[in-house]
Design a protein around this motif. Structure first.
Motif, short mmCIF file in Angstrom:
data_model
loop_
_atom_site.label_atom_id
_atom_site.label_comp_id
_atom_site.label_asym_id
_atom_site.label_seq_id
_atom_site.Cartn_x
_atom_site.Cartn_y
_atom_site.Cartn_z
N LEU A 58 0.80 -1.22 0.00
CA LEU A 58 0.00 0.00 0.00
C LEU A 58 0.83 1.27 0.00
O LEU A 58 0.32 2.34 -0.35
CB LEU A 58 -0.92 0.04 1.23
N ALA A 59 2.08 1.20 0.42
CA ALA A 59 2.89 2.39 0.63
C ALA A 59 3.13 3.14 -0.68
O ALA A 59 3.05 2.59 -1.78
CB ALA A 59 4.22 2.02 1.27
N ASP A 60 3.49 4.44 -0.53
CA ASP A 60 3.75 5.27 -1.70
C ASP A 60 4.91 4.75 -2.53
O ASP A 60 4.94 4.89 -3.75
CB ASP A 60 4.09 6.70 -1.26
N ARG A 61 5.91 4.18 -1.87
CA ARG A 61 7.10 3.71 -2.56
C ARG A 61 7.24 2.22 -2.37
O ARG A 61 6.69 1.65 -1.44
CB ARG A 61 8.36 4.40 -2.00
N PRO A 62 8.01 1.54 -3.22
CA PRO A 62 8.23 0.12 -3.05
C PRO A 62 8.87 -0.20 -1.72
O PRO A 62 9.46 0.66 -1.07
CB PRO A 62 9.18 -0.23 -4.20
N GLY A 63 8.74 -1.45 -1.28
CA GLY A 63 9.35 -1.91 -0.05
C GLY A 63 10.85 -1.70 -0.06
O GLY A 63 11.49 -1.59 -1.10
N CYS A 64 11.42 -1.63 1.12
CA CYS A 64 12.83 -1.27 1.24
C CYS A 64 13.73 -2.45 0.85
O CYS A 64 14.17 -3.22 1.71
CB CYS A 64 13.13 -0.82 2.67
N LEU A 65 14.00 -2.56 -0.43
CA LEU A 65 14.98 -3.55 -0.88
C LEU A 65 16.39 -3.01 -0.68
O LEU A 65 17.36 -3.76 -0.70
CB LEU A 65 14.77 -3.88 -2.36
N PHE A 66 16.50 -1.69 -0.54
CA PHE A 66 17.79 -1.04 -0.37
C PHE A 66 17.71 -0.13 0.83
O PHE A 66 16.68 0.49 1.10
CB PHE A 66 18.15 -0.21 -1.60
N PRO A 71 12.78 -2.41 -8.26
CA PRO A 71 11.73 -2.32 -7.22
C PRO A 71 10.46 -1.69 -7.75
O PRO A 71 9.36 -2.04 -7.32
CB PRO A 71 12.37 -1.47 -6.13
N ASP A 72 10.57 -0.74 -8.69
CA ASP A 72 9.37 -0.13 -9.24
C ASP A 72 8.53 -1.14 -10.01
O ASP A 72 7.29 -1.06 -10.01
CB ASP A 72 9.73 1.03 -10.16
N ARG A 73 9.17 -2.11 -10.65
CA ARG A 73 8.42 -3.13 -11.38
C ARG A 73 7.74 -4.10 -10.40
O ARG A 73 6.61 -4.54 -10.64
CB ARG A 73 9.36 -3.89 -12.31
N LEU A 74 8.42 -4.44 -9.29
CA LEU A 74 7.85 -5.35 -8.31
C LEU A 74 6.65 -4.72 -7.60
O LEU A 74 5.65 -5.38 -7.34
CB LEU A 74 8.90 -5.75 -7.27
N ASN A 75 6.77 -3.46 -7.27
CA ASN A 75 5.72 -2.76 -6.53
C ASN A 75 5.76 -1.29 -6.95
O ASN A 75 6.45 -0.50 -6.35
CB ASN A 75 5.95 -2.90 -5.03
N PRO A 76 5.04 -0.93 -8.00
CA PRO A 76 5.18 0.42 -8.57
C PRO A 76 4.75 1.50 -7.59
O PRO A 76 3.93 1.27 -6.71
CB PRO A 76 4.25 0.38 -9.79
N PRO A 77 5.34 2.71 -7.73
CA PRO A 77 4.94 3.82 -6.86
C PRO A 77 3.45 4.10 -6.99
O PRO A 77 2.87 3.99 -8.07
CB PRO A 77 5.76 4.99 -7.40
N ARG A 78 2.83 4.44 -5.86
CA ARG A 78 1.40 4.71 -5.85
C ARG A 78 1.16 6.04 -5.13
O ARG A 78 0.75 6.06 -3.97
CB ARG A 78 0.64 3.57 -5.17
#
Length: 219
Positions: A98-106, A118-125
């Motif tokens: 749900l978050a505005d940005r993807p999960g913290c992979l970095f 990360p944008d492809r895995l969970n795009p910004p919303r």
């Protein structure tokens, strides 16, 4: 203290309707009628604020049922949820889906050549701002009668219904909602599409912070 109660209503959408305008022509909710074993619930989804200086922001997107577990498997009806990760509770700022940005992979923002991953895995919303009419126009295409629906929020004290179907954290100090701030207790409206995925509508008041502490107060 957080909300008095928090949970999810699983049912079938019967219909929706907008509030009747008040004497000044204002209205604040899109109301859902949801059928469940206990009867027909009324769920009031905020698309504006009764506070004249406060607007509403929203976002609409689609999620796979797997990221909402264990809620999609719940039987029809209202279910209390514990306010923490893993229970099925939602947090607009902490839930990775749900978050505005993807999960913290970095730990830090990745270099430009890696940002697509990360944008492809969970795009910004990002949140969208506009009038109550714009917010209602964004929500209503999801409200197909007969669709299975999940409504997250606080149940009515009396009668069948849900309210606080919006972000329930980040209200500023001194506001009348400060005492209801809490984490993992945010509201949402989700309807299940024929392909099994969920269309999601989230809303928040523009006065609510985008970052909160462990108690849900503005950070």
């Amino acid at each position: 203290m957080p909300l008095d109660a928090y949970g999810v209503l699983s049912g079938t959408l019967h219909r929706h309707f907008r509030d009747r305008p008040d004497t000044q022509g204002r209205w604040f909710h899109v109301n859902l009628e949801v059928d469940a074993p206990a009867g027909r619930y009324r769920c009031a989804v905020d698309v504006d604020s009764a506070e004249s200086a406060t607007g509403v922001r929203w976002k609409v997107f689609t999620l796979a049922p797997s990221v909402l577990e264990p809620v999609p498997a719940l039987a029809p009806g209202y279910h209390d949820l514990s306010t923490g990760p893993g229970s099925g509770a939602l947090d607009h700022l902490r839930h990775p889906a749900l978050a505005d940005r993807p999960g913290c992979l970095f730990v830090r923002r990745p270099p430009a050549w890696l940002r697509w991953f990360p944008d492809r895995l969970n795009p910004p919303r990002p949140w969208v701002s506009g009038s109550h009419l714009d917010a209602a126009d964004a929500l209503e295409p999801l409200l197909v009668p007969g669709r299975p629906i999940l409504v997250f929020g606080e149940p009515f004290d009396h009668g069948l219904g849900m309210h606080n179907i919006h972000q329930n954290q980040g209200d500023p100090y001194g506001s009348r909602w400060w005492a209801e701030n809490g984490v993992w207790q945010d509201g949402a409206t989700l309807t299940r599409r024929p392909d099994g995925w969920y269309d999601v509508f989230l809303s928040k008041f523009s006065s609510q912070a985008d970052r909160t502490d462990a108690d849900g107060h503005p950070a």
